[in-house]
Every structure is written in C-alpha cells, then in structure tokens.
Design a protein around this motif. Structure first.
Motif, PDB file in Angstrom:
ATOM      1  N   SER A  16      -8.500  13.564  -9.694  1.00  0.00           N
ATOM      2  CA  SER A  16      -7.136  13.093  -9.411  1.00  0.00           C
ATOM      3  C   SER A  16      -7.017  12.321  -8.108  1.00  0.00           C
ATOM      4  O   SER A  16      -5.947  11.802  -7.795  1.00  0.00           O
ATOM      5  N   THR A  55      -6.567  10.852  -4.338  1.00  0.00           N
ATOM      6  CA  THR A  55      -5.701  11.151  -3.198  1.00  0.00           C
ATOM      7  C   THR A  55      -4.424  10.321  -3.166  1.00  0.00           C
ATOM      8  O   THR A  55      -3.543  10.588  -2.360  1.00  0.00           O
ATOM      9  N   TRP A  56      -4.302   9.301  -4.010  1.00  0.00           N
ATOM     10  CA  TRP A  56      -3.235   8.308  -3.871  1.00  0.00           C
ATOM     11  C   TRP A  56      -1.844   8.923  -3.905  1.00  0.00           C
ATOM     12  O   TRP A  56      -0.928   8.428  -3.247  1.00  0.00           O
ATOM     13  N   ARG A  57      -1.665   9.999  -4.635  1.00  0.00           N
ATOM     14  CA  ARG A  57      -0.344  10.620  -4.751  1.00  0.00           C
ATOM     15  C   ARG A  57      -0.036  11.573  -3.601  1.00  0.00           C
ATOM     16  O   ARG A  57       1.026  12.217  -3.611  1.00  0.00           O
ATOM     17  N   ARG A  58      -0.943  11.672  -2.632  1.00  0.00           N
ATOM     18  CA  ARG A  58      -0.722  12.600  -1.519  1.00  0.00           C
ATOM     19  C   ARG A  58      -0.845  11.898  -0.170  1.00  0.00           C
ATOM     20  O   ARG A  58      -1.695  12.232   0.652  1.00  0.00           O
ATOM     21  N   PHE A 108      -4.677  10.112   3.494  1.00  0.00           N
ATOM     22  CA  PHE A 108      -4.234  10.843   2.318  1.00  0.00           C
ATOM     23  C   PHE A 108      -4.885  12.223   2.308  1.00  0.00           C
ATOM     24  O   PHE A 108      -5.891  12.457   2.994  1.00  0.00           O
ATOM     25  N   ARG A 109      -4.328  13.099   1.519  1.00  0.00           N
ATOM     26  CA  ARG A 109      -4.911  14.417   1.295  1.00  0.00           C
ATOM     27  C   ARG A 109      -5.338  14.509  -0.170  1.00  0.00           C
ATOM     28  O   ARG A 109      -4.753  13.845  -1.037  1.00  0.00           O
ATOM     29  N   ASP A 122      -5.450  15.332  -3.923  1.00  0.00           N
ATOM     30  CA  ASP A 122      -4.382  15.667  -4.864  1.00  0.00           C
ATOM     31  C   ASP A 122      -4.860  16.817  -5.752  1.00  0.00           C
ATOM     32  O   ASP A 122      -5.307  16.607  -6.879  1.00  0.00           O
ATOM     33  N   GLU A 165      -2.987  20.042  -5.785  1.00  0.00           N
ATOM     34  CA  GLU A 165      -1.988  21.120  -5.817  1.00  0.00           C
ATOM     35  C   GLU A 165      -1.829  21.711  -7.216  1.00  0.00           C
ATOM     36  O   GLU A 165      -1.466  22.889  -7.346  1.00  0.00           O
ATOM     37  N   HIS A 166      -2.086  20.939  -8.249  1.00  0.00           N
ATOM     38  CA  HIS A 166      -1.981  21.461  -9.612  1.00  0.00           C
ATOM     39  C   HIS A 166      -3.035  22.530  -9.904  1.00  0.00           C
ATOM     40  O   HIS A 166      -2.916  23.276 -10.874  1.00  0.00           O
ATOM     41  N   TYR A 216     -13.922  13.900  -4.553  1.00  0.00           N
ATOM     42  CA  TYR A 216     -13.467  14.870  -3.552  1.00  0.00           C
ATOM     43  C   TYR A 216     -14.548  14.964  -2.481  1.00  0.00           C
ATOM     44  O   TYR A 216     -15.723  15.157  -2.794  1.00  0.00           O
TER      45      TYR A 216
END
Length: 361
Positions: A139, A141-144, A293-294, A296, A298-299, A335
C-alpha cells in the motif's frame, strides 16, 4: 446493505503500484491464486497523483516492471500520464487480477477459520470481504503524508500545503515560499521553485551532502542500513536518510541562486511568517511541508504487527526479508528498504516465493 464475502484465496495483494504489480506477476508465475485490491479508480499507483509539471526528465527513475521493459521516454512527457499508461498496459498484457476501486479498511483474523485472514473492503459503495491464506501488503505511503506540529501553525494567514498536494512551480510565482524538510524531495522542490520565486529552506538537522560517487556498492550498503532498522522492529527510514543528499544537473540554477543555504528550524508560526527562538522573523507567503510520508499500514492494526519499538519487524534473512515476524502469513513490500521502484520489484519476488513456501508448509 449485506456484505459480500468472497471464497478463500491463496493470497490477497493490497495496492497496485510498482510493488503490488511486481508481487502479482510473481504470484501468477508461481501459480498462486490471488487478487489485487487497489484503492485508485485507474492504474498508476501514486504516479497518477503527481503534479502536471513533473516530466519524465525530472523523475529520479522508474524501474522496469518484471518481464516488461519500460517504453523509452523522450523527456517532456508528463509523469502522471506516462507511468500510469505503462502500468495499465502491464496489467492488461499479464492479465493481472486487479479489482478497483477497492479501499481496504481492515485486515483481521477470520473468526470462522483461524487459518484465514479477513480483508474488509469498501468496493465503491459496497462493503465486501475477501478471505485469504496469506497477504501481501503493497500500500506504499502516498495516502499518509506527514506534517509536524508547531506552535501557532493554525494562525498562519498564508497558504500551507504538503508536497502531496504540490500544484507545480507556476502556482508559487511571485510568492515567498518556505520549504520545510531535509530530504531529497525538499532539494527537488527547491530546485524547481527557486528559479521562479524567492525561497527559504529550513531543516531540523544540518543537511549531509554526498560528494563521492553513488555506485551500486554504496546503494547496497544504504539499503542494508535501512533493512537493519526493520529487522529490529524500528519504524523505517528512507534510503536517502543514510546516503546523504546530491544535486542533479537540473538543480544547478537553484544552487547558483542560493536555494540550498539552510536555516535551522523555527520555533513558532505566526500569521505573517515564522519566528526563531532568538527573535528573528521571516515573512513568507507559503509554507511547503516537504516532510515526507509514513507507511500506509493502519488497516493492518487489528493484526497487532507493530513491535514495542514502533515498526513492523521483518525477517532477518534474504528469504524472509518481507515477512512479518509476528504473523508470517503477512508480507510487506514497498516497506523500509524496498520503498523504491527497484527495491519494490525485488521485494515482490521475495514475497511471492515466501507466500508459496507458506502455502506449502
């Protein structure tokens, strides 16, 4: 609305960027039944969201996907069109089983069958779940995007934005821009902005510039240092954090104009600018947070993969380099040390082989 639950699969891949496509290619090659769940409406991963002014001449590089050399680029092509077109063709030609737009909300243990993982998804407006024996998380990092907090930040009367929403250099013409961040992206944005407007650069630490040649051996050493962090369960850092910064030819004009004279971090933000602890004040129109970024992930929280040290600990051998120590059914690609286009390709193969090994076991 009732939730659709799919029959069990051997694996689910989350994300259809470079890492996800590479993983899917190798899973299919190894005969592993799987699906790729992608949150975007169309192919391209994070490349779809890059600013229009970014051309293929400006990008740091895009590695070839497995078994499909990237088409040659002349240079002026928009990266947010060229790379997604390459990814789309790859999905078609290799018949990869991508489902989109599928936003993964949670991955948890399947209470009905402890051998399975339950991947809970929002497919458009429809809740849906996939069950799988293994999982490959790609997933990215772009969304974080990460923006640190500083006193007075909410009082700033100008424009604040993270680089995830960067609209291109022309947007900033005639505005005084403060770029915050000490990584390669800050250097790149300063290179684009300084020739068209006034800029300031602040970082928490003194930048470390790399003067010697960055050869393959240096690259391997840098990746090894980042990999050691995730083996210890620490949060991953970027490869650039251990390689140092380098200027590309397209940043030479910004250097001549003084873009890379760094200031220490300010103490607080005020309506018209920023102020340092010694009372120094600089008026600025824009604060551009090039603060990275961090991951992604969390899911994945219901699986409790994080170590007490804050990161997801991965295996210590080449064969387990993408494998979660806490739950070996879970592979993480893109990652830590594999958060690059080349690294993502290699990690995709490693993850696919590890998935097959787990299924056989």
């Amino acid at each position: 609305m009732s939730q659709v639950v799919e029959p069990p699969l051997d694996s689910v891949v989350i994300g259809a960027g470079q890492a996800g496509l590479s993983s899917s290619f190798h899973l299919r090659r190894l005969g592993v039944e799987h699906v790729v769940l992608d949150a975007d409406a169309a192919p391209g991963g994070a490349w779809r969201h890059r600013w229009d002014a970014l051309t293929m001449a400006d990008v740091h590089g895009v590695a070839d996907l497995p078994d499909a050399p990237r088409p040659p680029a002349q240079g002026p092509e928009r990266a947010n069109e060229f790379v997604p077109a390459y990814f789309a063709a790859y999905e078609r030609e290799h018949a990869l089983p991508v489902v989109r737009p599928a936003v993964v909300e949670h991955v948890r243990q399947d209470t009905a069958d402890p051998a399975l993982l339950l991947v809970e998804v929002r497919l458009g407006d429809e809740p849906r779940s996939w069950r799988a024996r293994t999982l490959v998380n790609a997933s990215g990092t772009w969304r974080r995007p990460f923006v640190p907090r500083y006193p007075g930040q909410e009082t700033f009367a100008g424009e604040q934005l993270h680089t995830v929403a960067y609209p291109g250099p022309e947007h900033f013409r005639s505005k005084r821009v403060l770029v915050v961040g000490g990584g390669a992206s800050a250097v790149q944005f300063l290179g684009a902005l300084r020739p068209v407007t006034d800029t300031l650069w602040v970082t928490r630490r003194e930048p470390v510039w790399r003067t010697e040649k960055f050869d393959p051996e240096a690259g391997r050493e840098a990746v090894a240092m980042v990999a050691e962090r995730v083996r210890q369960g620490l949060p991953p850092r970027s490869v650039v954090s251990v390689t140092g910064l380098m200027l590309r030819p397209q940043e030479a004009e910004a250097q001549r104009l003084g873009a890379y004279r760094r200031l220490p971090m300010f103490e607080r933000v005020e309506p018209g600018g920023v102020r340092w602890a010694d009372g120094t004040f600089e008026a600025v129109d824009v604060i551009l947070w090039a603060t990275g970024f961090r991951p992604d992930v969390e899911h994945l929280a219901p699986l409790h993969l994080r170590s007490p040290r804050g990161g997801i600990q991965l295996g210590s051998t080449a064969a387990t380099a993408t494998e979660s120590v806490v739950d070996p059914r879970v592979q993480l690609v893109g990652y830590g040390p594999s958060a690059s286009t080349i690294g993502a390709n290699r990690a995709g193969r490693t993850a696919a082989v590890a998935v097959r090994r787990h299924l056989r076991a």
